[in-house]
Design a protein around this motif. Sequence first.
Motif, PDB file in Angstrom:
ATOM      1  N   MET A  99      40.389  42.146  33.239  1.00 35.75           N
ATOM      2  CA  MET A  99      39.942  41.243  32.180  1.00 35.75           C
ATOM      3  C   MET A  99      39.443  39.925  32.772  1.00 35.75           C
ATOM      4  N   ASN A 103      35.722  38.395  32.223  1.00 37.19           N
ATOM      5  CA  ASN A 103      35.548  37.041  31.684  1.00 37.19           C
ATOM      6  C   ASN A 103      34.794  36.145  32.656  1.00 37.19           C
ATOM      7  N   GLN A 122      31.376  42.073  25.345  1.00 51.51           N
ATOM      8  CA  GLN A 122      32.515  41.851  24.434  1.00 51.51           C
ATOM      9  C   GLN A 122      33.108  43.193  23.998  1.00 51.51           C
ATOM     10  N   LYS A 125      35.291  44.511  26.653  1.00 50.59           N
ATOM     11  CA  LYS A 125      36.635  43.914  26.601  1.00 50.59           C
ATOM     12  C   LYS A 125      37.548  44.707  25.668  1.00 50.59           C
TER      13      LYS A 125
END
Length: 136
Positions: A99, A103, A122, A125
Amino acid sequence: MAIRKTSGKSKRPVARGKAGRPPRQRHAQAHAAHRAKTAKRGATKSEQKWSHHVMETSDAMDIEHNIFKTGNAQSIAESLKRSSTQSRRRKGSPFQSAMSMLNFYINRAGRNLPKERRDTLQQAKRKLRELFGRAP
């Protein structure tokens, strides 16, 4: 009694340093000189590619080459999971490392990232959370 006109400037003495100018002016002058010098020589390789250096040398993890450029959120998430579980260069848990790397990529792209690309990342994620059994 004569009325004396005063200028708009304050009567406080201005602190002056070695250069004979107030500190704010010296700073502006030095800043302008620095900008002129760097504009002449251009940015060096190390200044241009610091995020690449971070990806290569940090303890984040080893990832597949150009994984973020694939068009599929599922493949990005699966690759990040695979890389994070196999990597020996991570400090946190595999989920945290995966993650974090995703990011990092999104944040470094900033406003230059097109909307559809940002949406794909997104979604990656969300897929990554599902793959690790985390709540969305």
